[in-house]
Write a protein that holds these residues in place. Structure first.
Motif, short mmCIF file in Angstrom:
data_model
loop_
_atom_site.label_atom_id
_atom_site.label_comp_id
_atom_site.label_asym_id
_atom_site.label_seq_id
_atom_site.Cartn_x
_atom_site.Cartn_y
_atom_site.Cartn_z
N ASP A 116 15.74 29.95 1.62
CA ASP A 116 15.67 31.17 2.42
C ASP A 116 14.86 32.19 1.64
OD1 ASP A 116 16.00 32.87 4.54
OD2 ASP A 116 18.19 32.90 4.47
N ALA A 117 14.39 33.22 2.33
CA ALA A 117 13.54 34.24 1.71
C ALA A 117 13.76 35.57 2.40
CB ALA A 117 12.08 33.83 1.79
N CYS A 118 13.46 36.64 1.67
CA CYS A 118 13.55 37.98 2.25
C CYS A 118 12.60 38.90 1.49
CB CYS A 118 14.97 38.53 2.18
SG CYS A 118 15.55 38.89 0.49
N GLU A 119 12.22 39.97 2.15
CA GLU A 119 11.54 41.06 1.46
C GLU A 119 12.64 41.91 0.84
OE1 GLU A 119 7.99 44.33 2.18
OE2 GLU A 119 8.61 43.00 3.81
N LEU A 120 12.67 41.94 -0.49
CA LEU A 120 13.82 42.52 -1.19
C LEU A 120 13.62 44.01 -1.42
CD1 LEU A 120 16.52 41.54 -2.49
CD2 LEU A 120 15.31 41.62 -4.67
N PRO A 121 14.48 44.85 -0.88
CA PRO A 121 14.38 46.29 -1.15
C PRO A 121 14.62 46.58 -2.63
CG PRO A 121 15.85 45.84 0.72
CD PRO A 121 15.59 44.54 0.05
N SER A 122 13.96 47.59 -3.15
CA SER A 122 14.12 47.93 -4.56
C SER A 122 15.57 48.29 -4.89
CB SER A 122 13.18 49.08 -4.93
OG SER A 122 13.44 50.22 -4.13
N ALA A 123 16.31 48.76 -3.90
CA ALA A 123 17.71 49.11 -4.14
C ALA A 123 18.56 47.89 -4.48
CB ALA A 123 18.30 49.81 -2.91
N ARG A 124 18.08 46.69 -4.15
CA ARG A 124 18.84 45.46 -4.43
C ARG A 124 18.50 44.87 -5.80
NH1 ARG A 124 22.42 46.85 -0.93
NH2 ARG A 124 21.78 46.67 1.26
N SER A 182 -1.61 37.15 -3.73
CA SER A 182 -1.85 38.59 -3.80
C SER A 182 -1.40 39.10 -5.16
CB SER A 182 -1.06 39.30 -2.70
OG SER A 182 -1.02 40.69 -2.91
N TRP A 183 -2.25 39.93 -5.78
CA TRP A 183 -1.84 40.55 -7.04
C TRP A 183 -0.69 41.50 -6.81
CZ3 TRP A 183 -3.17 37.91 -10.93
CH2 TRP A 183 -4.40 37.27 -10.99
N GLU A 184 -0.56 42.06 -5.59
CA GLU A 184 0.55 42.95 -5.29
C GLU A 184 1.88 42.20 -5.30
OE1 GLU A 184 -2.25 42.92 -3.51
OE2 GLU A 184 -3.07 44.87 -4.11
N GLU A 185 1.82 40.88 -5.11
CA GLU A 185 3.03 40.06 -5.13
C GLU A 185 3.26 39.42 -6.50
OE1 GLU A 185 3.69 37.62 -1.48
OE2 GLU A 185 1.74 38.44 -0.90
N SER A 186 2.60 39.92 -7.50
CA SER A 186 2.74 39.41 -8.87
C SER A 186 3.44 40.47 -9.72
CB SER A 186 1.36 39.08 -9.45
OG SER A 186 0.71 38.09 -8.68
N PRO A 187 4.09 40.05 -10.80
CA PRO A 187 4.21 38.68 -11.28
C PRO A 187 5.35 37.93 -10.61
CG PRO A 187 5.34 40.12 -12.79
CD PRO A 187 4.75 41.01 -11.72
N LEU A 211 19.19 29.10 -7.38
CA LEU A 211 17.86 29.24 -7.98
C LEU A 211 17.10 30.27 -7.17
CD1 LEU A 211 16.84 25.52 -8.61
CD2 LEU A 211 17.37 27.21 -10.36
N LEU A 212 16.42 31.22 -7.87
CA LEU A 212 15.72 32.29 -7.18
C LEU A 212 14.37 32.55 -7.82
CD1 LEU A 212 18.93 33.33 -7.86
CD2 LEU A 212 18.33 34.83 -5.96
N ARG A 213 13.39 32.89 -6.98
CA ARG A 213 12.07 33.30 -7.44
C ARG A 213 11.75 34.67 -6.87
NH1 ARG A 213 6.61 30.27 -5.60
NH2 ARG A 213 6.27 32.18 -4.40
N HIS A 214 11.46 35.62 -7.75
CA HIS A 214 11.16 36.99 -7.34
C HIS A 214 9.68 37.25 -7.54
CE1 HIS A 214 11.16 41.50 -7.88
NE2 HIS A 214 11.74 41.35 -6.71
N ASP A 215 8.99 37.60 -6.47
CA ASP A 215 7.54 37.83 -6.51
C ASP A 215 7.25 39.32 -6.36
OD1 ASP A 215 7.68 35.10 -6.30
OD2 ASP A 215 6.49 34.93 -4.47
N GLY A 216 6.59 39.91 -7.37
CA GLY A 216 6.12 41.28 -7.25
C GLY A 216 7.02 42.30 -7.90
N LEU A 217 6.42 43.46 -8.20
CA LEU A 217 7.17 44.56 -8.82
C LEU A 217 7.06 45.86 -8.03
CD1 LEU A 217 6.30 44.08 -12.61
CD2 LEU A 217 8.43 43.49 -11.44
N GLY A 218 6.11 45.94 -7.12
CA GLY A 218 5.90 47.18 -6.39
C GLY A 218 6.62 47.20 -5.06
N ASN A 219 5.94 47.71 -4.03
CA ASN A 219 6.56 47.83 -2.72
C ASN A 219 6.65 46.50 -1.99
OD1 ASN A 219 6.85 50.65 -2.97
ND2 ASN A 219 4.74 50.99 -2.28
N LEU A 220 5.81 45.55 -2.35
CA LEU A 220 5.79 44.26 -1.68
C LEU A 220 6.44 43.21 -2.57
CD1 LEU A 220 4.86 42.77 0.87
CD2 LEU A 220 2.70 42.29 -0.29
N CYS A 221 7.76 43.13 -2.51
CA CYS A 221 8.53 42.21 -3.34
C CYS A 221 9.25 41.20 -2.44
CB CYS A 221 9.55 42.94 -4.20
SG CYS A 221 8.84 44.01 -5.44
#
Length: 239
Positions: free
Chosen positions: A160-168, A189-194, A204-214
Motif C-alpha cells: 500500500d502507499a500514501c502521500e504522507l503528511p509532514s505531521a505524520r 523526481s528529485w523532489e521525491e528524493s531521497p 517494511l516501509l520506503r519513504h520517498d522525499g523530504l519536501g512537500n511531495l513525500c
C-alpha cells in the motif's frame, strides 16, 4: 508483533561487505516470502561466463555474486524495475561508459556500473533517466539490497502507499527503525528524493522525499498488520 524477526534486527550488523548484503537478501527471502532462496534461484556459472565472454570483460565480484545467489528469483528482482538477465547486460550506447544491469519497466530509468570502476570488487552504482548518469549508491552490494527490498515491496500482495503528511513524520520515526541504507535518489523526481528505508516487526516501509511531495510505500506480513499500520499512520492510503 515482537515474536517475529524484522529487517532492522536482520541488519543489526550493518551492510559493510558484499557478504552482509547478500546475507540480508537470504534473510528477506526466508522471512518474507513463501520460500527461502534455493540453488535454482541463482544464475549458473555457465550463464555468467557466457555474459563475460560476450561483453569482453569480467563482471565485478559483487555483481557476479548477486546474480549467482538470486538472479533468477523473479519476486525479488523483476516486479517494477527489473534486473537485466546476464544475457541482456549491455554497455550504454550513448555514453559508452556504463554497464547497465537494471531498467525501469517502461525504459524511463537505468542503473549501471561505470566501466572505469569495473575493476573494483564492489564498485559504485549510477542512475540515469536518459540523460546524465548520477550517483545512486556507493557500492554494488548496497544496490543489491535496495533492489531486493524495492522489488519485493512493490510486488507484495499487501503493498500500500500514501502521500504522507509532514505531521505524520514523528510517528513514522517513533514507531520504525531506519535501515542502514544510505540516502539514494528516486529516479522519477528529485523532489521525491531521497529514498529512506524503515522497518518494524512485521513491517517494511520506503519513504520517498523530504519536501512537500513525500510518499510512503509499505507492506506488512499480515492483513491485520497492514490495518495496524494504517491506524498508526492515518493518511490517504491508496487501498
Amino acid at each position: 508483533m515482537d515474536d517475529l524477526p524484522d529487517a532492522a534486527r536482520a541488519l543489526r550488523g550493518g551492510l559493510h561487505s558484499p557478504a552482509q548484503a547478500l546475507e540480508f537478501v537470504r534473510w528477506l527471502a526466508a522471512a518474507w516470502t513463501d520460500r527461502p532462496l534455493a540453488p535454482e534461484d541463482g544464475c549458473p556459472e555457465a550463464e555468467l561466463a557466457a555474459a563475460e565472454a560476450r561483453l569482453g570483460f569480467p563482471l565485478p565480484v559483487a555483481l557476479r555474486s548477486g546474480y549467482a545467489l538470486f538472479g533468477r528469483r523473479d519476486d525479488l528482482t523483476r516486479n517494477q524495475d527489473p534486473l537485466v538477465p546476464p544475457s541482456g547486460l549491455y554497455v550504454d550506447e550513448e555514453s559508452d561508459e556504463v554497464l547497465v544491469f537494471r531498467e525501469e519497466n517502461q525504459g524511463c530509468a537505468f542503473w549501471g556500473i561505470p566501466l572505469a570502476e569495473l575493476g573494483q570488487d564492489d564498485p559504485p552504482v549510477v542512475l540515469s533517466t536518459g540523460r546524465d548518469w548520477v550517483p545512486f549508491l556507493g557500492r554494488m552490494s548496497l544496490a543489491w539490497v535496495e533492489l531486493a527490498l524495492s522489488e519485493f515491496l512493490l510486488g507484495s500482495p499487501r503493498y500500500d502507499a500514501c502521500e504522507l503528511p509532514s505531521a505524520r513524520l514523528p510517528a513514522l520515526h517513533a514507531l520504525h527503525a531506519r535501515l542502514p541504507l544510505p540516502d539514494h535518489p528516486m529516479w522519477a523526481s528529485w523532489e521525491e528524493s531521497p529514498i529512506r528505508w524503515y522497518a518494524a516487526p512485521g513491517r517494511l516501509l520506503r519513504h520517498d522525499g523530504l519536501g512537500n511531495l513525500c510518499w510512503l510505500h509499505a507492506t506488512a506480513r499480515t492483513p491485520a498488520g497492514l490495518d495496524a499500520l494504517h491506524a498508526d499512520l492515518p493518511a490517504g492510503w491508496v487501498r
